[in-house]
Design a protein around this motif. Structure first.
Motif, mmCIF file in Angstrom:
data_model
loop_
_atom_site.group_PDB
_atom_site.id
_atom_site.type_symbol
_atom_site.label_atom_id
_atom_site.label_comp_id
_atom_site.label_asym_id
_atom_site.label_seq_id
_atom_site.Cartn_x
_atom_site.Cartn_y
_atom_site.Cartn_z
ATOM 1 N N LEU A 149 5.092 -10.246 -7.689
ATOM 2 C CA LEU A 149 4.834 -10.130 -9.088
ATOM 3 C C LEU A 149 4.709 -12.031 -8.875
ATOM 4 C CD1 LEU A 149 8.447 -8.632 -9.454
ATOM 5 C CD2 LEU A 149 7.813 -9.223 -11.421
ATOM 6 N N ASP A 150 3.381 -12.309 -9.384
ATOM 7 C CA ASP A 150 3.232 -13.359 -9.018
ATOM 8 C C ASP A 150 3.314 -14.324 -10.562
ATOM 9 O OD1 ASP A 150 0.742 -12.761 -11.286
ATOM 10 O OD2 ASP A 150 -0.543 -12.443 -9.665
ATOM 11 N N ALA A 151 3.136 -14.974 -10.270
ATOM 12 C CA ALA A 151 3.513 -16.092 -11.726
ATOM 13 C C ALA A 151 3.172 -15.243 -13.350
ATOM 14 C CB ALA A 151 2.566 -17.321 -12.091
ATOM 15 N N ARG A 152 1.966 -14.923 -13.574
ATOM 16 C CA ARG A 152 2.022 -13.773 -14.067
ATOM 17 C C ARG A 152 1.742 -12.124 -14.708
ATOM 18 N NH1 ARG A 152 -0.515 -19.024 -15.353
ATOM 19 N NH2 ARG A 152 -2.876 -17.868 -14.363
ATOM 20 N N THR A 153 1.504 -11.579 -12.991
ATOM 21 C CA THR A 153 1.211 -10.472 -12.761
ATOM 22 C C THR A 153 2.466 -9.538 -11.903
ATOM 23 O OG1 THR A 153 -1.407 -11.096 -13.159
ATOM 24 C CG2 THR A 153 -0.766 -8.615 -12.168
ATOM 25 N N PHE A 154 2.366 -8.301 -12.846
ATOM 26 C CA PHE A 154 3.209 -7.626 -11.993
ATOM 27 C C PHE A 154 2.511 -6.071 -11.206
ATOM 28 C CE2 PHE A 154 6.218 -3.453 -13.108
ATOM 29 C CZ PHE A 154 6.380 -3.180 -11.707
ATOM 30 N N SER A 155 2.810 -5.951 -9.918
ATOM 31 C CA SER A 155 2.580 -5.075 -9.395
ATOM 32 C C SER A 155 2.986 -4.170 -8.613
ATOM 33 C CB SER A 155 1.093 -5.549 -8.420
ATOM 34 O OG SER A 155 0.300 -5.937 -8.840
ATOM 35 N N LEU A 156 2.754 -2.366 -8.721
ATOM 36 C CA LEU A 156 3.326 -1.896 -8.408
ATOM 37 C C LEU A 156 2.964 -0.768 -7.858
ATOM 38 C CD1 LEU A 156 6.546 -1.276 -9.034
ATOM 39 C CD2 LEU A 156 6.164 0.272 -10.333
ATOM 40 N N TYR A 157 3.184 -0.670 -6.592
ATOM 41 C CA TYR A 157 2.723 0.132 -5.144
ATOM 42 C C TYR A 157 4.324 1.182 -4.899
ATOM 43 C CZ TYR A 157 -0.060 -3.705 -4.633
ATOM 44 O OH TYR A 157 -0.810 -4.622 -4.917
ATOM 45 N N LEU A 158 3.175 2.668 -4.380
ATOM 46 C CA LEU A 158 4.382 3.594 -3.600
ATOM 47 C C LEU A 158 3.637 3.806 -2.147
ATOM 48 C CD1 LEU A 158 5.654 5.408 -4.249
ATOM 49 C CD2 LEU A 158 4.090 7.079 -4.390
ATOM 50 N N ASP A 159 4.256 3.852 -1.244
ATOM 51 C CA ASP A 159 3.902 3.490 0.055
ATOM 52 C C ASP A 159 3.482 4.664 0.755
ATOM 53 O OD1 ASP A 159 4.524 2.910 2.897
ATOM 54 O OD2 ASP A 159 6.088 2.112 2.916
ATOM 55 N N THR A 160 2.378 4.719 1.377
ATOM 56 C CA THR A 160 1.704 6.567 2.009
ATOM 57 C C THR A 160 2.470 6.161 3.233
ATOM 58 O OG1 THR A 160 -0.004 5.285 2.482
ATOM 59 C CG2 THR A 160 0.049 5.631 0.017
ATOM 60 N N SER A 161 2.951 5.317 3.809
ATOM 61 C CA SER A 161 3.547 5.384 5.104
ATOM 62 C C SER A 161 4.196 6.209 5.453
ATOM 63 C CB SER A 161 3.199 3.587 6.119
ATOM 64 O OG SER A 161 1.736 3.267 5.697
ATOM 65 N N GLY A 162 6.040 5.707 4.835
ATOM 66 C CA GLY A 162 7.091 5.747 5.474
ATOM 67 C C GLY A 162 7.720 4.296 5.823
ATOM 68 N N ASP A 163 7.670 4.566 7.591
ATOM 69 C CA ASP A 163 8.462 3.810 8.505
ATOM 70 C C ASP A 163 6.930 3.020 8.549
ATOM 71 O OD1 ASP A 163 10.417 4.438 8.925
ATOM 72 O OD2 ASP A 163 9.936 5.985 10.462
ATOM 73 N N ALA A 164 7.905 1.813 9.239
ATOM 74 C CA ALA A 164 6.197 0.854 9.329
ATOM 75 C C ALA A 164 4.865 1.416 9.796
ATOM 76 C CB ALA A 164 6.549 -0.703 9.540
ATOM 77 N N LEU A 165 3.625 0.941 9.985
ATOM 78 C CA LEU A 165 2.779 1.740 10.925
ATOM 79 C C LEU A 165 2.382 0.940 12.770
ATOM 80 C CD1 LEU A 165 0.156 1.252 8.781
ATOM 81 C CD2 LEU A 165 1.235 3.604 9.476
ATOM 82 N N PHE A 166 4.051 -0.526 12.809
ATOM 83 C CA PHE A 166 4.192 -0.680 13.877
ATOM 84 C C PHE A 166 4.720 -0.025 14.347
ATOM 85 C CE2 PHE A 166 6.723 -3.258 11.563
ATOM 86 C CZ PHE A 166 7.828 -3.205 12.088
ATOM 87 N N LYS A 167 5.665 1.128 14.125
ATOM 88 C CA LYS A 167 6.500 1.791 14.971
ATOM 89 C C LYS A 167 5.732 3.514 14.961
ATOM 90 C CE LYS A 167 10.791 0.938 11.888
ATOM 91 N NZ LYS A 167 11.882 1.032 11.043
ATOM 92 N N ARG A 168 5.390 3.053 16.399
ATOM 93 C CA ARG A 168 4.517 4.044 16.804
ATOM 94 C C ARG A 168 4.927 5.438 17.022
ATOM 95 N NH1 ARG A 168 1.175 0.291 14.855
ATOM 96 N NH2 ARG A 168 -0.224 -0.742 17.316
#
Length: 396
Positions: A149-168
């Protein structure tokens, strides 16, 4: 071909190199977020692009699929927008989930309450569609939902990665105060390092810089040893994914020695780096030794030296560092003429006491800690006459 909107978070300060990387992976409409306070890059692409970005990005932290971007004024607006989305089209209610929320200049009082409302909305939507709802798992969820959320806008995301990508998927030993793999990869990109150019890390710790350089030298896709959340999506295309993996693996070269050199004062650190390289099948690619940084010499006539030197907060020995930093500067001047040096540090004492003139000072963040990547171009006779710039690399 249907294009989707994605957001790739990254350590703040790496937006420019991540944008260039994503363009090389087929992303379109790439837009960085430098200066926004939220490190990352927006882009568009089809599912092939999403799969490739997860498999091959060395710099992104995650690949988030944007589901909605709407105005809001209250917590109820956030709930209703979330509730209206077709969640049961995207994943099965038998999977577990967790909701994450971040905000900048959000007028609503409680992010925890917003998180709860998003979770309730997702579960209510599932219950209405199928009579069952997902369970919450805060440790290893199958699905991660991100709200911003910023001051006026709400964004929603679905994570396609799962564990963070830095976890090789292969690292064993962390060493002392390691930096994350994608931050190390981004620093190498900012330094302009390319495979075949000699690279030295004389304070290698667990070997993160060397691991990232070795993988890039052999064109090893950083995600080739792990799984991703998109494999659990209802719309997952196993044939497309198999083709993306097959193409990436076909580019991989055999593990032969590269001009990559690492050392550390402590034998335990060298052993940790060797264990990490062995776990990745890269033990023969990098040359390691135990050595004091103040006693080493350049392993080639020119190259790139990159290091994450100790700093006072981590070591608890600021007095010792006041001796180390000028001594290190002297070694670099005397023994590394023709090299470019990149020191990554959160210590404000380092640039003051190393007694070298930095040609670049790049702000970066290691988690929440503000740091600097300092570039020094070592030329015969010291740094006199070398133009300083905080805006970009000097002409080659």
């Amino acid at each position: 071909m249907t294009l989707h909107d994605f957001f790739a978070p990254c350590p703040r300060g790496l937006e420019s190199v991540l944008a260039a990387e994503l363009e090389g992976l087929g992303a379109s409409s790439v837009q960085g977020h430098e200066g926004s306070g939220r490190g990352g890059v927006r882009f568009r692409g089809d599912w092939r692009t999403c799969y490739r970005a997860n498999l091959e990005s060395r710099i992104a932290s995650r690949i988030l699929w944007r589901l909605a971007c709407l105005p809001y004024a209250s917590e109820n607006d956030v709930y209703e927008a979330t509730r209206a989305l077709p969640w049961s089209d995207w994943f099965d209610p038998a999977l577990t989930l967790r909701v994450y929320v971040a905000a900048i200049q959000c007028p609503l009082r409680s992010l925890d309450f917003i998180t709860l409302r998003i979770k309730d909305a997702v579960c209510d939507a599932f219950r209405a569609a199928s009579g069952s709802r997902p369970s919450v798992d805060t440790l290893q969820p199958d699905m991660r939902i991100h709200g911003f959320l910023d001051a006026r806008t709400f964004s929603l995301y679905l994570d396609t990665s799962g564990d963070a990508l830095f976890k090789r998927g292969f690292r064993n030993e962390g060493g002392v105060a390691p930096i994350r793999e994608n931050l190390a990869a981004g620093i190498l990109a900012l330094a302009g390092w390319q495979p075949g150019v000699p690279l030295l890390d004389p304070m290698c710790g667990g070997g993160t810089f060397l691991l990232e350089a070795a993988q890039r030298s052999l064109d090893i896709a950083p995600g080739s040893g792990r799984r991703f959340a998109f494999e659990k999506f209802k719309g997952f295309d196993p044939g497309l994914w198999a083709g993306v993996r097959r193409t990436a693996l076909a580019r991989q070269r055999p593990p032969v020695r590269q001009p990559l050199f690492g050392s550390d004062l402590h034998g335990t650190a060298v052993a940790a780096a060797r264990a990490n390289l062995s776990a990745a099948g890269l033990a023969e690619v990098v040359m390691l030794k135990q050595a004091n940084v103040l006693e080493i010499s350049a392993p080639a006539a020119s190259g790139i030296l990159v290091a994450n030197p100790p700093y006072g907060v981590r070591m608890g020995e600021p007095e010792r560092l006041l001796v180390l930093y000028p001594a290190l500067g002297s070694v670099l001047k005397k023994r590394f003429s023709g090299w470019r040096v990149y020191l990554f540090s959160a210590d404000p004492l380092l640039p003051k006491h190393i007694r070298l003139a930095a040609s670049r000072r790049i702000p970066l963040f290691n988690g929440a800690r503000e740091c600097r990547l300092l570039e020094y171009r070592m030329v015969a006779g010291g740094m006199r006459g070398v133009r300083r710039s905080d805006e970009g690399p000097l002409p080659a």
